[in-house]
Scaffold this motif. Structure first.
Motif, PDB file in Angstrom:
ATOM      1  N   ARG A  65      35.437  36.796  42.850  1.00  0.00           N
ATOM      2  CA  ARG A  65      36.434  36.615  43.925  1.00  0.00           C
ATOM      3  C   ARG A  65      36.170  35.336  44.717  1.00  0.00           C
ATOM      4  NH1 ARG A  65      40.185  39.923  42.336  1.00  0.00           N
ATOM      5  NH2 ARG A  65      39.560  42.083  42.126  1.00  0.00           N
ATOM      6  N   LYS A  66      34.885  34.995  44.916  1.00  0.00           N
ATOM      7  CA  LYS A  66      34.543  33.872  45.796  1.00  0.00           C
ATOM      8  C   LYS A  66      33.866  32.754  45.009  1.00  0.00           C
ATOM      9  CE  LYS A  66      35.959  36.782  48.807  1.00  0.00           C
ATOM     10  NZ  LYS A  66      37.273  36.690  49.420  1.00  0.00           N
ATOM     11  N   GLY A  67      34.083  31.547  45.418  1.00  0.00           N
ATOM     12  CA  GLY A  67      33.529  30.371  44.763  1.00  0.00           C
ATOM     13  C   GLY A  67      34.235  29.144  45.322  1.00  0.00           C
ATOM     14  N   ILE A  80      37.947  26.440  51.226  1.00  0.00           N
ATOM     15  CA  ILE A  80      39.018  26.200  52.217  1.00  0.00           C
ATOM     16  C   ILE A  80      38.675  26.934  53.511  1.00  0.00           C
ATOM     17  CG2 ILE A  80      41.469  26.585  52.721  1.00  0.00           C
ATOM     18  CD1 ILE A  80      42.052  26.130  49.749  1.00  0.00           C
ATOM     19  N   LYS A  81      38.264  28.199  53.393  1.00  0.00           N
ATOM     20  CA  LYS A  81      37.874  28.962  54.590  1.00  0.00           C
ATOM     21  C   LYS A  81      36.609  28.346  55.215  1.00  0.00           C
ATOM     22  CE  LYS A  81      38.182  33.595  54.433  1.00  0.00           C
ATOM     23  NZ  LYS A  81      37.815  35.049  54.357  1.00  0.00           N
ATOM     24  N   TRP A  82      35.646  27.978  54.351  1.00  0.00           N
ATOM     25  CA  TRP A  82      34.399  27.397  54.848  1.00  0.00           C
ATOM     26  C   TRP A  82      34.695  26.138  55.672  1.00  0.00           C
ATOM     27  CZ3 TRP A  82      29.673  28.186  56.228  1.00  0.00           C
ATOM     28  CH2 TRP A  82      28.862  27.082  56.504  1.00  0.00           C
ATOM     29  N   ILE A 129      28.636  39.780  57.131  1.00  0.00           N
ATOM     30  CA  ILE A 129      29.079  41.136  56.767  1.00  0.00           C
ATOM     31  C   ILE A 129      30.096  41.024  55.628  1.00  0.00           C
ATOM     32  CG2 ILE A 129      30.237  43.224  57.599  1.00  0.00           C
ATOM     33  CD1 ILE A 129      29.408  42.281  60.491  1.00  0.00           C
ATOM     34  N   GLY A 130      29.831  41.724  54.524  1.00  0.00           N
ATOM     35  CA  GLY A 130      30.725  41.630  53.363  1.00  0.00           C
ATOM     36  C   GLY A 130      30.580  40.259  52.723  1.00  0.00           C
ATOM     37  N   ALA A 131      29.351  39.948  52.326  1.00  0.00           N
ATOM     38  CA  ALA A 131      29.007  38.574  51.897  1.00  0.00           C
ATOM     39  C   ALA A 131      29.505  38.248  50.489  1.00  0.00           C
ATOM     40  CB  ALA A 131      27.496  38.386  51.961  1.00  0.00           C
ATOM     41  N   ILE A 147      25.206  41.313  53.731  1.00  0.00           N
ATOM     42  CA  ILE A 147      25.270  42.691  53.239  1.00  0.00           C
ATOM     43  C   ILE A 147      26.532  42.823  52.400  1.00  0.00           C
ATOM     44  CG2 ILE A 147      23.810  43.874  54.927  1.00  0.00           C
ATOM     45  CD1 ILE A 147      26.328  44.574  56.527  1.00  0.00           C
ATOM     46  N   GLU A 148      26.362  43.412  51.217  1.00  0.00           N
ATOM     47  CA  GLU A 148      27.485  43.521  50.286  1.00  0.00           C
ATOM     48  C   GLU A 148      27.309  44.794  49.447  1.00  0.00           C
ATOM     49  OE1 GLU A 148      30.538  42.038  49.637  1.00  0.00           O
ATOM     50  OE2 GLU A 148      30.499  43.811  48.370  1.00  0.00           O
ATOM     51  N   PRO A 149      28.108  45.818  49.745  1.00  0.00           N
ATOM     52  CA  PRO A 149      27.905  47.093  49.046  1.00  0.00           C
ATOM     53  C   PRO A 149      28.480  47.149  47.630  1.00  0.00           C
ATOM     54  CG  PRO A 149      29.680  47.295  50.668  1.00  0.00           C
ATOM     55  CD  PRO A 149      29.114  45.910  50.808  1.00  0.00           C
ATOM     56  N   LYS A 182      26.377  48.805  53.217  1.00  0.00           N
ATOM     57  CA  LYS A 182      27.596  48.800  54.034  1.00  0.00           C
ATOM     58  C   LYS A 182      27.212  48.527  55.477  1.00  0.00           C
ATOM     59  CE  LYS A 182      30.393  52.067  51.468  1.00  0.00           C
ATOM     60  NZ  LYS A 182      31.059  53.349  51.436  1.00  0.00           N
ATOM     61  N   LEU A 183      28.146  47.977  56.233  1.00  0.00           N
ATOM     62  CA  LEU A 183      27.878  47.722  57.653  1.00  0.00           C
ATOM     63  C   LEU A 183      27.457  49.015  58.354  1.00  0.00           C
ATOM     64  CD1 LEU A 183      27.981  45.919  60.190  1.00  0.00           C
ATOM     65  CD2 LEU A 183      30.415  46.471  60.365  1.00  0.00           C
ATOM     66  N   GLU A 184      28.143  50.106  58.023  1.00  0.00           N
ATOM     67  CA  GLU A 184      27.864  51.372  58.711  1.00  0.00           C
ATOM     68  C   GLU A 184      26.505  51.953  58.314  1.00  0.00           C
ATOM     69  OE1 GLU A 184      30.449  50.427  57.022  1.00  0.00           O
ATOM     70  OE2 GLU A 184      31.405  52.000  55.845  1.00  0.00           O
ATOM     71  N   ALA A 185      25.902  51.414  57.238  1.00  0.00           N
ATOM     72  CA  ALA A 185      24.587  51.905  56.812  1.00  0.00           C
ATOM     73  C   ALA A 185      23.451  51.075  57.415  1.00  0.00           C
ATOM     74  CB  ALA A 185      24.483  51.875  55.287  1.00  0.00           C
ATOM     75  N   CYS A 241      32.009  37.861  60.433  1.00  0.00           N
ATOM     76  CA  CYS A 241      32.789  39.047  60.052  1.00  0.00           C
ATOM     77  C   CYS A 241      34.116  38.512  59.537  1.00  0.00           C
ATOM     78  CB  CYS A 241      32.961  39.963  61.263  1.00  0.00           C
ATOM     79  SG  CYS A 241      33.990  41.417  60.926  1.00  0.00           S
ATOM     80  N   MET A 242      34.153  38.189  58.268  1.00  0.00           N
ATOM     81  CA  MET A 242      35.329  37.518  57.712  1.00  0.00           C
ATOM     82  C   MET A 242      35.931  38.390  56.601  1.00  0.00           C
ATOM     83  SD  MET A 242      34.230  33.511  57.879  1.00  0.00           S
ATOM     84  CE  MET A 242      33.360  33.397  56.317  1.00  0.00           C
ATOM     85  N   GLY A 243      37.230  38.657  56.741  1.00  0.00           N
ATOM     86  CA  GLY A 243      37.910  39.484  55.739  1.00  0.00           C
ATOM     87  C   GLY A 243      37.486  40.933  55.785  1.00  0.00           C
ATOM     88  N   ILE A 244      37.071  41.404  56.936  1.00  0.00           N
ATOM     89  CA  ILE A 244      36.516  42.754  57.059  1.00  0.00           C
ATOM     90  C   ILE A 244      37.348  43.633  58.003  1.00  0.00           C
ATOM     91  CG2 ILE A 244      34.487  44.080  57.863  1.00  0.00           C
ATOM     92  CD1 ILE A 244      33.891  42.465  55.352  1.00  0.00           C
TER      93      ILE A 244
HETATM   94  C1  LIG Z   1      38.020  40.713  51.732  1.00  0.00           C
HETATM   95  S1  LIG Z   1      36.377  40.539  51.218  1.00  0.00           S
HETATM   96  C2  LIG Z   1      35.814  39.239  52.267  1.00  0.00           C
HETATM   97  C3  LIG Z   1      34.664  38.492  51.669  1.00  0.00           C
HETATM   98  C4  LIG Z   1      34.151  37.322  52.497  1.00  0.00           C
HETATM   99  N1  LIG Z   1      33.525  37.797  53.723  1.00  0.00           N
HETATM  100  C5  LIG Z   1      35.236  36.348  52.803  1.00  0.00           C
HETATM  101  O1  LIG Z   1      35.682  36.276  53.954  1.00  0.00           O
HETATM  102  O2  LIG Z   1      35.661  35.628  51.912  1.00  0.00           O
HETATM  103  C6  LIG Z   1      35.579  41.971  51.921  1.00  0.00           C
HETATM  104  C7  LIG Z   1      34.132  42.110  51.454  1.00  0.00           C
HETATM  105  O3  LIG Z   1      33.495  43.151  52.196  1.00  0.00           O
HETATM  106  C8  LIG Z   1      32.834  44.031  51.312  1.00  0.00           C
HETATM  107  N2  LIG Z   1      32.795  45.372  51.940  1.00  0.00           N
HETATM  108  C9  LIG Z   1      33.610  46.427  51.693  1.00  0.00           C
HETATM  109  N3  LIG Z   1      33.264  47.474  52.483  1.00  0.00           N
HETATM  110  C10 LIG Z   1      32.230  47.050  53.259  1.00  0.00           C
HETATM  111  C11 LIG Z   1      31.427  47.673  54.254  1.00  0.00           C
HETATM  112  N4  LIG Z   1      31.651  48.945  54.609  1.00  0.00           N
HETATM  113  N5  LIG Z   1      30.446  46.963  54.835  1.00  0.00           N
HETATM  114  C12 LIG Z   1      30.217  45.668  54.476  1.00  0.00           C
HETATM  115  N6  LIG Z   1      30.951  45.028  53.520  1.00  0.00           N
HETATM  116  C13 LIG Z   1      31.935  45.703  52.918  1.00  0.00           C
HETATM  117  C14 LIG Z   1      33.689  43.971  50.048  1.00  0.00           C
HETATM  118  O4  LIG Z   1      33.002  44.431  48.894  1.00  0.00           O
HETATM  119  C15 LIG Z   1      34.051  42.500  49.991  1.00  0.00           C
HETATM  120  O5  LIG Z   1      33.082  41.724  49.359  1.00  0.00           O
END
Ligand SMILES: C[S@@+](CC[C@H](N)C(=O)[O-])C[C@H]1O[C@@H](n2cnc3c(N)ncnc32)[C@H](O)[C@@H]1O
Length: 335
Positions: A100-102, A119-121, A139-141, A161-163, A189-192, A205-208
């Motif tokens: 997904r990312k690169g 582009i986001k970076w 978060i969600g790396a 963190i990336e579940p 997961k963030l909640e863990a 916290c991007m895309g979360i």
């Molecule tokens: C939409 S992507 C965003 C990725 C990146 N942060 C970005 O902005 O390009 C959401 C990411 O969060 C991860 N994710 C999903 N549930 C999560 C959770 N509960 N805690 C942390 N990360 C989570 C997903 O697997 C995914 O890699």
């Protein structure tokens, strides 16, 4: 199974270098316990076993050079590998799909991910204060694209963190070659995450947030994770307009069934304010374009073009406003 065990130990060994940081050191036992709990399931998880085998198939070479300072992160050169090794690398990278990312250039393999994350970076980098010496959480790396770009700014350390296992194993594959000290990612997961109060100077916290059922609880958790005066980088879907409102899709948004609240920037600002953030500034609002999110050979799923109304690309297939994202910076007030 032996290989899995070796990987896990490798990860924990790498975390062990944080022992010398007085801020995070007291939290390492709890963190290690969370990781151990997650990884204990790997030995019986078909996906984890399959991905560990893929990792084991990566050629054992040291890249002649690496470069994380450019839009396309580069690992090595084509001449670092012989013919068999190139074949093994391509095979492993294909089995780690979806990317997904690169983008990446891995020993000459040009890996164009679904998202052009540069582009986001670049939107962020234009406004990000100096990160030298900072303790950073992403978060969600995903596969660590932003972790690697951040590493170029000489932080104290970066923790992702990336579940999701595919993305986490992509990180393991990339970091095997990039081997940047102080860049870590854990399959959590963030909640863990344990209560790591005031551990981080910067949280990404991007895309979360639009995936969270309770965005305010997420912002409150992030506020607790940040040191007083720490920086939040918040990037999320928004709806345009001045109203202090959020869209709550009936079922799906852009074919995603896990999208909850999509606020206006002013609504988002109120959320941040009420969760203890100050100095809130919106540094970017951008419509997601096909240059940023598109179908490539490195994903086998649908992408943005399939999520938009073919008769009116300003709308999603469900009739909602097409994806627009805002990036905000905010400071965690002292408690
Ligand atoms: C939409 S992507 C965003 C990725 C990146 N942060 C970005 O902005 O390009 C959401 C990411 O969060 C991860 N994710 C999903 N549930 C999560 C959770 N509960 N805690 C942390 N990360 C989570 C997903 O697997 C995914 O890699």
């Amino acid at each position: 199974m032996v290989q899995l065990l070796r990987l896990d130990l490798h990860q924990m060994n790498r975390l062990a270098d944080l022992v010398h940081d007085p801020v995070i050191a007291p939290h390492l036992p709890a963190l290690a316990q969370c990781v151990a709990q997650r990884e204990s399931g790997f030995s019986t998880d078909k996906k984890a076993i399959q991905l560990a085998r893929v990792l084991a198939g990566l050629p054992a070479v040291t890249p002649s050079s690496t470069d994380v300072s450019r839009d396309r992160i580069r690992i090595g050169a084509p001449t670092d590998l012989d013919h068999h090794q190139t074949h093994a690398l391509q095979d492993a990278l294909i089995h780690l799909k979806p990317w997904r990312k690169g983008p990446f250039d891995i020993f000459g393999v040009r890996l164009d991910s679904e998202w052009n994350s540069s582009i986001k970076w670049n939107r962020l980098a234009a406004h990000l204060p100096c990160q030298t010496g900072k303790r950073i959480l992403d978060i969600g790396a995903s596969n660590g694209y932003y972790l690697f770009r951040l590493a170029d700014q000489h932080p104290a350390w970066v923790l992702g963190i990336e579940p999701y296992l595919n993305f986490y194993f992509q990180f393991l594959a990339l970091s095997r070659y990039l081997a940047i000290p102080h860049v870590h990612c854990l399959p959590l997961k963030l909640e863990a995450l344990p209560e790591m109060r005031s551990c981080f100077d910067t949280v990404l916290c991007m895309g979360i947030l639009y995936h969270r059922r309770s965005p305010l609880d997420t912002l409150l958790q992030i506020h607790r994770l940040l040191a007083p005066g720490g920086l939040l980088v918040l990037e999320t879907l928004i709806v345009e307009g001045d109203a202090e409102m959020a869209l709550f899709p009936q079922k799906r948004y852009a074919r995603m069934n896990n999208v909850f609240f999509i606020p206006t920037v002013s609504c988002l600002t109120h959320w941040l304010n009420r969760c203890g953030f100050t100095d809130i500034r919106c540094i970017d609002v951008s419509r997601t374009t096909l240059a940023e999110q598109r179908k490539t050979a490195w994903i086998d799923t649908q992408s943005l073009e399939d999520f938009l109304d073919p008769r009116d690309p300003r709308k999603t297939v469900e009739g909602y406003p097409a994806p627009v994202r805002a990036m905000l910076l905010a400071t965690a007030s002292s408690r």
